[in-house]
Design a protein around this motif. Structure first.
Motif, PDB file in Angstrom:
ATOM      1  N   TYR A   1       6.162   3.087 -12.238  1.00 16.59           N
ATOM      2  CA  TYR A   1       7.088   4.219 -12.193  1.00 16.59           C
ATOM      3  C   TYR A   1       7.919   4.191 -13.472  1.00 16.59           C
ATOM      4  CZ  TYR A   1       5.748   3.806  -7.308  1.00 16.59           C
ATOM      5  OH  TYR A   1       5.026   3.729  -6.147  1.00 16.59           O
TER       6      TYR A   1
ATOM      7  N   GLN B   1      -0.804  -2.209   7.549  1.00 19.95           N
ATOM      8  CA  GLN B   1      -0.053  -3.420   7.905  1.00 19.95           C
ATOM      9  C   GLN B   1      -0.793  -4.133   9.033  1.00 19.95           C
ATOM     10  OE1 GLN B   1       2.993  -5.027   7.190  1.00 19.95           O
ATOM     11  NE2 GLN B   1       2.735  -3.850   5.311  1.00 19.95           N
TER      12      GLN B   1
ATOM     13  N   LYS C   1       0.613  -1.702  -2.536  1.00 23.22           N
ATOM     14  CA  LYS C   1      -0.434  -0.926  -1.851  1.00 23.22           C
ATOM     15  C   LYS C   1      -0.181   0.581  -1.973  1.00 23.22           C
ATOM     16  CE  LYS C   1       0.462  -2.834   2.149  1.00 23.22           C
ATOM     17  NZ  LYS C   1       1.644  -3.648   1.749  1.00 23.22           N
TER      18      LYS C   1
HETATM   19  N1  LIG Z   1       9.423   5.476  -6.502  1.00 22.50           N
HETATM   20  C1  LIG Z   1       9.598   4.210  -6.915  1.00 22.50           C
HETATM   21  N2  LIG Z   1      10.301   3.940  -8.039  1.00 22.50           N
HETATM   22  C2  LIG Z   1      10.468   2.671  -8.466  1.00 22.50           C
HETATM   23  N3  LIG Z   1       9.972   1.580  -7.851  1.00 22.50           N
HETATM   24  C3  LIG Z   1       9.273   1.788  -6.743  1.00 22.50           C
HETATM   25  C4  LIG Z   1       9.028   3.095  -6.205  1.00 22.50           C
HETATM   26  N4  LIG Z   1       8.300   2.980  -5.074  1.00 22.50           N
HETATM   27  C5  LIG Z   1       8.069   1.660  -4.924  1.00 22.50           C
HETATM   28  N5  LIG Z   1       8.644   0.943  -5.913  1.00 22.50           N
HETATM   29  C6  LIG Z   1       8.567  -0.519  -6.080  1.00 22.50           C
HETATM   30  O1  LIG Z   1       7.210  -0.880  -6.278  1.00 22.50           O
HETATM   31  C7  LIG Z   1       6.936  -2.129  -5.666  1.00 22.50           C
HETATM   32  C8  LIG Z   1       5.708  -1.984  -4.790  1.00 22.50           C
HETATM   33  O2  LIG Z   1       6.011  -1.069  -3.748  1.00 22.50           O
HETATM   34  P1  LIG Z   1       4.919  -0.413  -2.820  1.00 22.50           P
HETATM   35  O3  LIG Z   1       5.615   0.622  -2.033  1.00 22.50           O
HETATM   36  O4  LIG Z   1       3.754   0.002  -3.629  1.00 22.50           O
HETATM   37  O5  LIG Z   1       4.509  -1.663  -1.918  1.00 22.50           O
HETATM   38  P2  LIG Z   1       3.687  -1.720  -0.562  1.00 22.50           P
HETATM   39  O6  LIG Z   1       2.666  -2.780  -0.739  1.00 22.50           O
HETATM   40  O7  LIG Z   1       3.218  -0.355  -0.214  1.00 22.50           O
HETATM   41  O8  LIG Z   1       4.775  -2.220   0.484  1.00 22.50           O
HETATM   42  P3  LIG Z   1       4.959  -1.864   2.054  1.00 22.50           P
HETATM   43  O9  LIG Z   1       3.995  -2.730   2.779  1.00 22.50           O
HETATM   44  O10 LIG Z   1       6.371  -2.262   2.314  1.00 22.50           O
HETATM   45  O11 LIG Z   1       4.719  -0.408   2.257  1.00 22.50           O
HETATM   46  C9  LIG Z   1       8.176  -2.532  -4.897  1.00 22.50           C
HETATM   47  O12 LIG Z   1       8.844  -3.505  -5.648  1.00 22.50           O
HETATM   48  C10 LIG Z   1       8.981  -1.252  -4.837  1.00 22.50           C
HETATM   49  O13 LIG Z   1      10.357  -1.516  -4.848  1.00 22.50           O
END
Ligand SMILES: Nc1ncnc2c1ncn2[C@@H]1O[C@H](COP(=O)(O)OP(=O)(O)OP(=O)(O)O)[C@@H](O)[C@H]1O
Ligand SMILES: [Mg+2]
Length: 237
Positions: free
Chosen positions: A11, A192, A40
């Motif tokens: 991002y 999950q 993910k």
């Molecule tokens: N829009 C955003 N802007 C900045 N950082 C973000 C954004 N969305 C997610 N992140 C960051 O990116 C990283 C990965 O997040 P992501 O949502 O892809 O993880 P995830 O594996 O889907 O987790 P979860 O199982 O909790 O859904 C995290 O550190 C999160 O804080």
């Protein structure tokens, strides 16, 4: 169908995906699992054209996706179902479905809608109700129905069973399985609920810190005692 090669994305300046290569084969379910924050959702958004890609390539059926705007990627046949906010809660079920079909040619509309309604008979009796009143499972069905109106080739699901009871979660995953099997849709499924997802998947990728730490058969990961225990909270059975 979907091929990622050494993809780095994030991002703005915040890099989250650190060199991921993966493949999702046509008409199969590819499962993505990993701990919270492992990237993910960011990986799905990257495929859908919603993040900044720094390097690497992404193709769908051979067509390059990097740099293509999200709405154009959608037109190429890719549907992305986000983790939340995937329906219009203030509109009725019927209005939601009409929102989904507004880009279609007039002649296609009724046939597509009829097909989708036949696939989700449980929505029929709620057509006039506000979508915000639907149960979690019904909302998920509506979100799927809305995507299917456009007859996608590829569907990306982000935790479709989050917050659902085990019974309803199983129904939703069964529906996803039937989309791959009966409609030959290529599915990338983030879950999950690792055990249930791996049971219906063909291939699996385990992510940690924006990298792939396992790639292989879904069943292989399910039976991998150490990885399952370390990352997925699976107990040896
Ligand atoms: N829009 C955003 N802007 C900045 N950082 C973000 C954004 N969305 C997610 N992140 C960051 O990116 C990283 C990965 O997040 P992501 O949502 O892809 O993880 P995830 O594996 O889907 O987790 P979860 O199982 O909790 O859904 C995290 O550190 C999160 O804080
Ligand atoms: Mg997520």
């Amino acid at each position: 169908m979907i091929v990622l090669t050494d993809v780095f994305s994030g991002y703005g300046k915040l890099q989250i995906i650190n060199g991921i290569s993966m493949e999702a084969a046509a008409s199969e379910i590819t499962v993505l699992v990993g701990p919270n924050g492992s990237g993910k959702s960011t990986l799905l958004r990257t495929i859908a054209g919603l993040t900044t890609v720094y390097s690497g390539s992404i193709t769908m059926d051979g067509a390059a996706l990097v740099g293509v705007p999200a709405h154009e990627i959608a037109k190429l046949g890719l549907a992305y179902l986000p983790q939340t906010e995937n329906i219009f809660t203030n509109l009725t079920v019927s209005e939601n479905l009409r929102m989904a079909e507004y880009t279609l040619q007039g002649g296609q509309r009724q046939a597509r809608l009829d097909g989708v309604k036949a696939k989700f008979p449980q929505l029929e009796r709620y057509l006039g109700a506000k979508a915000g009143l639907l149960s979690g499972g019904e909302r998920q069905m509506l979100a799927m129905a809305m995507s299917l109106v456009r007859e996608p080739k590829v569907m990306l699901f982000d935790e479709p069973t989050g917050n659902l009871s085990p019974k309803i979660a199983t129904q939703v995953l069964e529906t996803i399985r039937s989309l791959a099997k009966e409609l030959s849709i290529t599915v990338v499924l983030v879950e999950q609920n690792a055990r249930k997802a791996l049971e219906i998947g063909s291939k699996a990728y385990l992510l940690a810190n924006g990298k792939v730490v396992f790639a292989g058969g879904a069943r292989e990961l399910l039976e991998h005692k150490e990885l399952g225990r370390l990352y997925l909270g699976l107990k040896a059975s």
